[in-house]
Design a protein around this motif. Structure first.
Motif, PDB file in Angstrom:
ATOM      1  N   ARG A  19       0.867  -1.182   0.000  1.00 33.25           N
ATOM      2  CA  ARG A  19       0.000   0.000   0.000  1.00 33.25           C
ATOM      3  C   ARG A  19       0.904   1.232   0.000  1.00 33.25           C
ATOM      4  O   ARG A  19       2.120   1.099   0.206  1.00 33.25           O
ATOM      5  CB  ARG A  19      -0.938  -0.018   1.200  1.00 33.25           C
ATOM      6  CG  ARG A  19      -0.215  -0.266   2.532  1.00 33.25           C
ATOM      7  CD  ARG A  19      -1.174  -0.268   3.702  1.00 33.25           C
ATOM      8  NE  ARG A  19      -1.947  -1.515   3.778  1.00 33.25           N
ATOM      9  CZ  ARG A  19      -3.143  -1.598   4.344  1.00 33.25           C
ATOM     10  NH1 ARG A  19      -3.701  -0.526   4.869  1.00 33.25           N
ATOM     11  NH2 ARG A  19      -3.789  -2.742   4.381  1.00 33.25           N
ATOM     12  N   PHE A  22       4.206   1.034  -1.905  1.00 38.37           N
ATOM     13  CA  PHE A  22       4.274  -0.125  -2.808  1.00 38.37           C
ATOM     14  C   PHE A  22       5.707  -0.583  -3.086  1.00 38.37           C
ATOM     15  O   PHE A  22       6.161  -0.579  -4.224  1.00 38.37           O
ATOM     16  CB  PHE A  22       3.571   0.177  -4.131  1.00 38.37           C
ATOM     17  CG  PHE A  22       2.080   0.315  -4.003  1.00 38.37           C
ATOM     18  CD1 PHE A  22       1.302  -0.755  -3.595  1.00 38.37           C
ATOM     19  CD2 PHE A  22       1.463   1.520  -4.293  1.00 38.37           C
ATOM     20  CE1 PHE A  22      -0.076  -0.633  -3.483  1.00 38.37           C
ATOM     21  CE2 PHE A  22       0.085   1.645  -4.179  1.00 38.37           C
ATOM     22  CZ  PHE A  22      -0.684   0.571  -3.773  1.00 38.37           C
ATOM     23  N   VAL A 236      -3.542  -3.244 -10.747  1.00 34.64           N
ATOM     24  CA  VAL A 236      -2.645  -2.103 -10.874  1.00 34.64           C
ATOM     25  C   VAL A 236      -2.045  -1.830  -9.488  1.00 34.64           C
ATOM     26  O   VAL A 236      -2.787  -1.692  -8.514  1.00 34.64           O
ATOM     27  CB  VAL A 236      -3.397  -0.863 -11.390  1.00 34.64           C
ATOM     28  CG1 VAL A 236      -2.457   0.351 -11.429  1.00 34.64           C
ATOM     29  CG2 VAL A 236      -3.967  -1.132 -12.778  1.00 34.64           C
ATOM     30  N   ASN A 237      -0.729  -1.791  -9.438  1.00 38.15           N
ATOM     31  CA  ASN A 237       0.036  -1.688  -8.182  1.00 38.15           C
ATOM     32  C   ASN A 237      -0.023  -3.020  -7.426  1.00 38.15           C
ATOM     33  O   ASN A 237      -1.017  -3.735  -7.509  1.00 38.15           O
ATOM     34  CB  ASN A 237      -0.476  -0.579  -7.246  1.00 38.15           C
ATOM     35  CG  ASN A 237      -0.188   0.802  -7.810  1.00 38.15           C
ATOM     36  OD1 ASN A 237       0.844   1.010  -8.445  1.00 38.15           O
ATOM     37  ND2 ASN A 237      -1.109   1.729  -7.611  1.00 38.15           N
ATOM     38  N   LEU A 239      -1.151  -4.501  -4.915  1.00 38.64           N
ATOM     39  CA  LEU A 239      -2.126  -4.276  -3.854  1.00 38.64           C
ATOM     40  C   LEU A 239      -2.768  -5.624  -3.528  1.00 38.64           C
ATOM     41  O   LEU A 239      -3.388  -6.238  -4.380  1.00 38.64           O
ATOM     42  CB  LEU A 239      -3.171  -3.295  -4.378  1.00 38.64           C
ATOM     43  CG  LEU A 239      -4.235  -2.775  -3.446  1.00 38.64           C
ATOM     44  CD1 LEU A 239      -3.605  -1.919  -2.351  1.00 38.64           C
ATOM     45  CD2 LEU A 239      -5.248  -1.955  -4.236  1.00 38.64           C
ATOM     46  N   TRP A 250      -9.011   1.967  -4.653  1.00 39.12           N
ATOM     47  CA  TRP A 250      -8.072   1.377  -5.610  1.00 39.12           C
ATOM     48  C   TRP A 250      -8.598   1.352  -7.038  1.00 39.12           C
ATOM     49  O   TRP A 250      -7.811   1.294  -7.986  1.00 39.12           O
ATOM     50  CB  TRP A 250      -7.641  -0.029  -5.179  1.00 39.12           C
ATOM     51  CG  TRP A 250      -8.778  -1.008  -4.993  1.00 39.12           C
ATOM     52  CD1 TRP A 250      -9.463  -1.255  -3.842  1.00 39.12           C
ATOM     53  CD2 TRP A 250      -9.361  -1.865  -5.995  1.00 39.12           C
ATOM     54  NE1 TRP A 250     -10.444  -2.206  -4.053  1.00 39.12           N
ATOM     55  CE2 TRP A 250     -10.394  -2.604  -5.370  1.00 39.12           C
ATOM     56  CE3 TRP A 250      -9.113  -2.079  -7.354  1.00 39.12           C
ATOM     57  CZ2 TRP A 250     -11.173  -3.534  -6.061  1.00 39.12           C
ATOM     58  CZ3 TRP A 250      -9.881  -3.005  -8.045  1.00 39.12           C
ATOM     59  CH2 TRP A 250     -10.898  -3.717  -7.395  1.00 39.12           C
ATOM     60  N   THR A 253      -7.153   3.768  -9.686  1.00 35.58           N
ATOM     61  CA  THR A 253      -5.754   3.632 -10.121  1.00 35.58           C
ATOM     62  C   THR A 253      -5.675   2.985 -11.501  1.00 35.58           C
ATOM     63  O   THR A 253      -4.652   3.087 -12.175  1.00 35.58           O
ATOM     64  CB  THR A 253      -4.928   2.796  -9.132  1.00 35.58           C
ATOM     65  OG1 THR A 253      -5.504   1.486  -9.032  1.00 35.58           O
ATOM     66  CG2 THR A 253      -4.903   3.444  -7.764  1.00 35.58           C
ATOM     67  N   ASN A 261       4.722   3.865 -17.496  1.00 39.22           N
ATOM     68  CA  ASN A 261       4.687   3.273 -16.147  1.00 39.22           C
ATOM     69  C   ASN A 261       4.049   1.884 -16.109  1.00 39.22           C
ATOM     70  O   ASN A 261       4.035   1.233 -15.063  1.00 39.22           O
ATOM     71  CB  ASN A 261       3.965   4.227 -15.165  1.00 39.22           C
ATOM     72  CG  ASN A 261       2.466   4.367 -15.451  1.00 39.22           C
ATOM     73  OD1 ASN A 261       1.872   3.535 -16.120  1.00 39.22           O
ATOM     74  ND2 ASN A 261       1.870   5.438 -14.931  1.00 39.22           N
ATOM     75  N   LYS A 265       3.814  -0.787 -12.975  1.00 42.73           N
ATOM     76  CA  LYS A 265       2.580  -0.718 -12.179  1.00 42.73           C
ATOM     77  C   LYS A 265       1.630  -1.896 -12.411  1.00 42.73           C
ATOM     78  O   LYS A 265       0.919  -2.317 -11.510  1.00 42.73           O
ATOM     79  CB  LYS A 265       1.808   0.579 -12.520  1.00 42.73           C
ATOM     80  CG  LYS A 265       2.403   1.823 -11.898  1.00 42.73           C
ATOM     81  CD  LYS A 265       1.499   3.021 -12.148  1.00 42.73           C
ATOM     82  CE  LYS A 265       0.734   3.362 -10.886  1.00 42.73           C
ATOM     83  NZ  LYS A 265       0.130   4.710 -10.961  1.00 42.73           N
ATOM     84  N   GLN A 266       1.575  -2.385 -13.643  1.00 50.24           N
ATOM     85  CA  GLN A 266       0.607  -3.440 -13.946  1.00 50.24           C
ATOM     86  C   GLN A 266       1.144  -4.783 -13.454  1.00 50.24           C
ATOM     87  O   GLN A 266       2.246  -5.179 -13.815  1.00 50.24           O
ATOM     88  CB  GLN A 266       0.328  -3.509 -15.448  1.00 50.24           C
ATOM     89  CG  GLN A 266      -0.722  -4.550 -15.821  1.00 50.24           C
ATOM     90  CD  GLN A 266      -2.079  -4.239 -15.191  1.00 50.24           C
ATOM     91  OE1 GLN A 266      -2.642  -3.178 -15.396  1.00 50.24           O
ATOM     92  NE2 GLN A 266      -2.579  -5.165 -14.386  1.00 50.24           N
ATOM     93  N   HIS A 267       0.352  -5.464 -12.651  1.00 54.64           N
ATOM     94  CA  HIS A 267       0.763  -6.764 -12.102  1.00 54.64           C
ATOM     95  C   HIS A 267      -0.183  -7.867 -12.561  1.00 54.64           C
ATOM     96  O   HIS A 267      -1.398  -7.674 -12.605  1.00 54.64           O
ATOM     97  CB  HIS A 267       0.773  -6.726 -10.572  1.00 54.64           C
ATOM     98  CG  HIS A 267       1.919  -5.947 -10.006  1.00 54.64           C
ATOM     99  ND1 HIS A 267       2.038  -4.580 -10.153  1.00 54.64           N
ATOM    100  CD2 HIS A 267       3.010  -6.341  -9.299  1.00 54.64           C
ATOM    101  CE1 HIS A 267       3.145  -4.162  -9.559  1.00 54.64           C
ATOM    102  NE2 HIS A 267       3.753  -5.210  -9.031  1.00 54.64           N
ATOM    103  N   SER A 294       5.034  -7.983 -11.422  1.00 51.68           N
ATOM    104  CA  SER A 294       4.885  -6.867 -12.349  1.00 51.68           C
ATOM    105  C   SER A 294       5.184  -7.337 -13.772  1.00 51.68           C
ATOM    106  O   SER A 294       5.948  -8.285 -13.987  1.00 51.68           O
ATOM    107  CB  SER A 294       5.837  -5.732 -11.973  1.00 51.68           C
ATOM    108  OG  SER A 294       7.176  -6.173 -12.101  1.00 51.68           O
TER     109      SER A 294
END
Lengths: 353, 320
Positions: A19, A22, A236-237, A239, A250, A253, A261, A265-267, A294
């Protein structure tokens, strides 16, 4: 247990967050359980025996304790402090909670003796969890000797969400859960539901008869013969807690991705789901273990880079919508296409050596 | 592997209970604890009867809290296919045997306000484990147990001694019968009913309860069918490309196993549904003996339960 346990007692466990800042990373992406064994994807029951697998992977032991353990448990404690209803157990599920506590303590003490130990003298048990700094003497099957009910006690110390299904009337009922790292579903909404009820929102699979077959299969699940399957989505992130209750925090996001990015950022979010018949309660424990990786870490493995591009590109719209990434799919495909040279991929999910 | 995980055990003791029943106590071969189980569970005992492989399900009757041993009680059936006779005549202390992991097709509904149990004869065995479980965790129950005679009322002494106000015994020889309509009419809301015994008793209890308006989901029963005997018949196995003959005292499942075909199974008594097999062609009559398939499915002849059902006629082709 409180929020005051700290990473650092063992160098192995990463000091990281899921969180705000990150700082979550995988030290070794090859350990990630990549879920696609071919270049396309459709729902299937896809169950296999849950037996220990390849050394150095998430499959080495039936309950994988990895470098994210301590950080994940801190994150869970925070989620529960904000919303205690993420853990619920209906009154008739206490015995199933003890079954699960026994299963987890025995497995961890057997597979990770450097971190966990369990000593039994009849029903007088002594549990040591060194990474979390917990030591507890208690009486097995006596709730009054633990600081929480058995289900909450052990799942506060175990990675992965857990639900407990009572078996009645030729059906399964979600009558307990510890759900803090979920892919956008709510325990508080689903508690007490039957198998078909809690799966009702899933598109396409009902028509294919997937859930009829899955329920029939699970009703025959035997103690001593656990099974596993994969599920996956996109987040995303890094999380863990993507709950409907916190969607306003969330959800937006998803609008922040750019080609610059996206890789970071994309997981890809993988759920290694395992199912156990519990002995004393005849209930079924469902372990939904979340792994995040990621895109930029996934594409360091050439086979996975090619395959992820093809799966995301060709997925039916209904599934991309249900998994919540229809809007970002074109951007993901554009980013991933740079890592797909069109070469054939080998069968199975393991990276090429 | 079909049939799931297995346990290697040693026969610890064999105890005659009465003229018809013997009790067998099993401990793990390596001396470790056996898996815990829930009251109502059964195990499938594998027997090597002088070259014939027999697998019979028996309810676990020992306390689920006791992991040091499993106990079953076996009623001798002199007219049966031989499993119970083998247990009575040839199983002796020290023998090594193989059991399946416990499987429960007759569990307690742990939400019940009260458990009303009705047992006939050897049908008492799952209730012994369930009562032990309720003793440990609390739970209101009442047992009504009918036997042919006082001598054949296995475990009545221990049950009435431990639970004098909850256990009620009846003897056919003394013309005693359960006053079912009064019993079913006077239960508190939230009671679950469990019945295990001869087929006639199960039908009587379930149909009475349904007629009196008991909720269907509050009614539970367990009945293991012996596969039964019959005329030999021929079956074509489409998937494995074999044609086999099922002998008089053999089940279709056993005949497939003897031919080296690995067919799925769990209870081997027509109850669990695991061995359900599609029928490709049926020129004749399937003798459906299971209580897994619905009456409509029985009539359609598109599925068969090879653990108990047989065939009479010209051609039967199944998907195995």
């Amino acid at each position: 247990m409180s929020l005051d346990f700290k990473p650092g007692a063992f160098d192995f466990f990463r000091d990281e967050t899921f969180r705000e800042s990150f700082t979550y990373r995988n030290s070794n992406p090859l350990r990630f359980p990549f879920p696609f064994d071919r270049d396309d994807y459709m729902y299937s029951v896809n169950m296999e025996p849950h037996v220990p697998g390849r050394k150095g992977t998430a499959f080495e032991h039936i309950l994988d304790v990895d470098e994210h353990y301590v950080a994940e448990m801190i994150d869970r404690a925070k989620v529960l402090a904000d919303d205690p209803l993420r853990c619920q157990s209906l009154p008739h599920m206490t015995l199933a909670g003890w079954d699960l506590l026994e299963l987890i303590m025995e497995a961890k003490a057997r597979d990770y003796p450097q971190w966990f130990s369990l000593t039994k003298n009849g029903n007088r048990w002594h549990w040591v969890n060194r990474p979390l700094g917990i030591e507890q003497s208690f009486t097995f099957l006596d709730e009054s000797t633990l600081p929480y009910g058995p289900f909450e006690y052990i799942t506060r110390q175990t990675q992965g969400d857990f639900s407990l299904q009572d078996e009645r009337d030729n059906d399964l009922w979600m009558d307990a859960g510890m759900i803090t790292s979920q892919a956008d579903w709510s325990l508080d909404f689903d508690i007490g539901m039957s198998f078909m009820e809690w799966h009702a929102p899933v598109p396409l699979a009902h028509e294919k008869g997937v859930f009829d077959r899955a329920l029939k299969f699970l009703l025959k699940l035997q103690h001593g013969a656990p099974v596993r399957r994969f599920n996956w989505t996109m987040t995303v992130n890094p999380l863990l807690d993507t709950a409907p209750e916190t969607y306003p925090k969330w959800g937006p996001t998803k609008t922040t991705l750019t080609q610059e990015n996206l890789g970071a950022k994309q997981h890809l979010r993988v759920e290694l789901q395992s199912l156990y018949r519990l002995p004393r309660s005849n209930a079924i424990a469902f372990d939904i273990r979340c792994y995040l990786c990621s895109f930029e870490q996934i594409v360091t493995v050439p086979k996975w880079a090619r395959r992820l591009h093809r799966v995301v590109r060709d997925l039916p719209d209904e599934l991309a919508a249900y998994k919540g990434f229809l809007r970002n799919r074109p951007a993901m495909v554009e980013w991933l296409s740079k890592y797909d040279d069109g070469a054939p991929t080998s069968p199975g999910w393991w990276p090429d050596d | 592997m079909s049939g799931g995980a297995k346990l290697r055990v040693r026969v610890d003791s064999v105890t005659p209970v009465n003229d018809l029943i013997k009790r067998f106590r099993f401990v793990a071969l390596d001396g470790s604890d056996l898996p815990a189980f829930s009251g109502g569970a059964h195990t499938v005992v594998e027997m090597d009867d002088h070259g014939t492989r027999r697998l019979n399900p028996y309810s676990l009757m020992s306390s689920p809290a006791d992991r040091s041993a499993y106990e079953i009680s076996v009623r001798r059936d002199d007219q049966g296919r031989g499993g119970s006779l083998f247990m009575h005549r040839h199983v002796t202390p020290g023998m090594e045997m193989t059991l399946s992991y416990p499987v429960n097709l007759f569990p307690l509904d742990t939400r019940a306000r009260k458990h009303l149990m009705i047992a006939g004869g050897i049908g008492i065995t799952p209730f012994l484990a369930q009562i032990a479980q309720l003793d440990q965790f609390g739970g209101r129950f009442e047992l009504h147990y009918a036997a042919r005679s006082r001598v054949l009322g296995a475990y009545m002494d221990r049950l009435t001694a431990a639970h004098p106000s909850q256990v009620h015994c009846y003897f056919d020889e003394e013309n005693q019968a359960i006053d079912l309509s009064r019993l079913l009419a006077t239960q508190p809301i939230g009671t679950h009913l469990y019945v295990c015994g001869p087929k006639g008793m199960i039908n009587w209890v379930l149909s009475s309860a349904e007629a009196m308006g008991w909720p269907r989901l509050a009614l539970h029963h367990e009945e293991f069918l012996a596969p039964g005997t019959g005329l030999p018949f021929e079956v074509q196995l489409a998937a494995s490309g074999k044609t086999i003959t099922v002998g008089t005292t053999q089940s279709l499942l056993e005949a497939m196993e003897a031919a080296g075909v690995d067919a799925p199974y769990l209870c081997r008594g027509g109850a669990c549904g695991q061995c359900e097999t599609n029928v490709h062609k049926c020129d004749g009559k399937i003798l459906h003996r299971d209580h897994w398939l619905s009456p409509e499915e029985h009539a359609a002849n598109a599925k068969i339960m090879p653990c108990v059902s047989r065939f009479e006629g010209k051609t039967l082709v199944i998907d195995r």
